[in-house]
Design a protein around this motif. Structure first.
Motif, short mmCIF file in Angstrom:
data_model
loop_
_atom_site.label_atom_id
_atom_site.label_comp_id
_atom_site.label_asym_id
_atom_site.label_seq_id
_atom_site.Cartn_x
_atom_site.Cartn_y
_atom_site.Cartn_z
N SER A 174 -9.08 3.99 -2.40
CA SER A 174 -8.34 3.22 -1.41
C SER A 174 -7.05 2.71 -2.03
O SER A 174 -7.01 2.40 -3.22
N VAL A 175 -6.00 2.63 -1.20
CA VAL A 175 -4.75 2.01 -1.64
C VAL A 175 -4.52 0.69 -0.91
O VAL A 175 -3.45 0.10 -1.02
N ALA A 176 -5.52 0.24 -0.17
CA ALA A 176 -5.42 -1.02 0.58
C ALA A 176 -5.89 -2.19 -0.28
O ALA A 176 -6.65 -2.00 -1.25
N ARG B 98 -4.54 -4.07 -2.45
CA ARG B 98 -4.17 -4.07 -3.86
C ARG B 98 -2.95 -4.96 -4.02
O ARG B 98 -1.83 -4.54 -3.75
N ARG C 190 0.82 -1.21 0.00
CA ARG C 190 0.00 0.00 0.00
C ARG C 190 0.86 1.26 0.00
O ARG C 190 0.45 2.29 -0.55
N ASP D 292 -3.00 8.51 3.68
CA ASP D 292 -3.21 7.09 3.95
C ASP D 292 -2.92 6.75 5.40
O ASP D 292 -3.66 5.98 6.03
#
Length: 328
Positions: free
Chosen positions: A180-182, A184, A56, A290
């Motif tokens: 969201s950057v979670a 992934r 992330r 984040d």
């Protein structure tokens, strides 16, 4: 490297370390060092840092840098200080394609959603370009803004209509709507990361020409620059950077709008100085957002799109007031 750029690099490095430390369970800097350089396959902290947090962090770095540079190019292209990549319809086009894909089945694989979002962003920008821009035509940037706003509204209307019809699709689209950057996986996003890195490097030869274009199309033509060709290159760069960002992290707002202004205030008006700084500041700002999204209301996470809006809205209002004061 100027002192301000060095300071931005140091701040970005600190943000990376804090991002690797932050979460429901905070890790110490020593644990981060151990996880990066001498990891243990059985240590829970090492696994947490090297898999979930590292991924992330890399996604946030890539998305923030891409949006910061894309916003700067867009503001130069349109000569509008309040322009952002969303003016090309990339966000609305990506969302529409993902919503259409979600309505076709109960499950939407991550690779298909990312690929569809990237394709939707590219097709939307291509439609805006085809409507707005013509070789040697006056007022191209103004038509670009108007066409982008019109098509974005149309794409959003179709997306909302599909989501109202398909409630299950609405649940699946929360990631893209909030950003969201979670969650992934690196195996899924690394091609988009490579695209972003390649475009950032490819922007370097255009920095001098963007300096001239910022002074106006007439000045650029007088300097022997093919304005239409440079505009096309600029649009392609914005599409690839913003499209990859949307495909990786969904709808992230304000980064592409406020970061170029911060970079210009710190580094001046020369694109060779402030555009690379915009990449650093965009990456750092999204990392900070984040970290805040993970720690503001533990154990829950606030969507990162909400955090960037909370951070960016006051800056945006200050920019509007400043612009109004200059022209008043």
């Amino acid at each position: 490297m100027s002192p301000r750029t060095m300071l931005a690099v140091a701040g970005l490095a600190i943000a990376v370390v804090v991002s690797l430390m932050a979460g429901g369970h905070w890790s110490s800097p020593l644990q981060v060092w151990h996880a990066l350089w001498s990891p243990s396959p059985t240590d829970v902290d090492d696994l947490l840092i090297r898999t979930i947090r590292m991924t992330r962090t890399l996604v946030a770095l890539t998305v923030g840098a891409g949006l910061g540079v894309a916003g700067g190019i867009m503001q130069t292209l349109t000569r509008n200080p309040l322009a952002s990549p969303g003016l090309l319809g990339v966000n609305a086009g990506a969302l529409l394609v993902v919503v259409c894909l979600a309505t076709l089945g109960s499950g939407l694989p991550g690779w298909l959603a990312s690929g569809g979002a990237f394709a939707g962003a590219a097709l939307a920008a291509l439609a805006v370009w085809a409507i707005a821009m013509r070789p040697a035509a006056p007022s191209g940037p103004l038509r670009l803004i108007l066409a982008g706003a019109a098509l974005s509204a149309l794409f959003h209307a179709f997306s909302q209509a599909l989501l109202v019809i398909d409630q299950q699709g609405l649940d699946a689209m929360l990631f893209w709507l909030a950003g969201s950057v979670a969650a992934r996986p690196l195996t899924q996003v690394w091609p988009l990361m490579l695209v972003t890195l390649a475009v950032l490097l490819a922007c370097w030869p255009c920095l001098r020409q963007w300096n001239v274009l910022a002074a106006g199309e007439a000045v650029a033509l007088g300097a022997g620059i093919s304005v239409w060709r440079l505009q096309l290159i600029s649009v392609v760069c914005v599409v690839l950077l913003a499209g990859a960002a949307v495909a990786m992290a969904g709808n992230i707002v304000f980064i592409g709008l406020i970061v170029p202004h911060l970079a210009r205030r710190l580094a001046g008006s020369d694109h060779r100085h402030w555009l690379p700084l915009a990449a650093l500041l965009g990456a750092a700002l999204l990392l900070v957002a984040d970290v805040m999204s993970r720690t503001l209301v533990p154990p829950r996470e606030v969507p990162i799109g909400v955090m960037t809006a909370l951070l960016g809205a006051p800056v945006f209002m200050a920019l509007v007031r400043r612009q109004g004061g200059r022209h008043g």
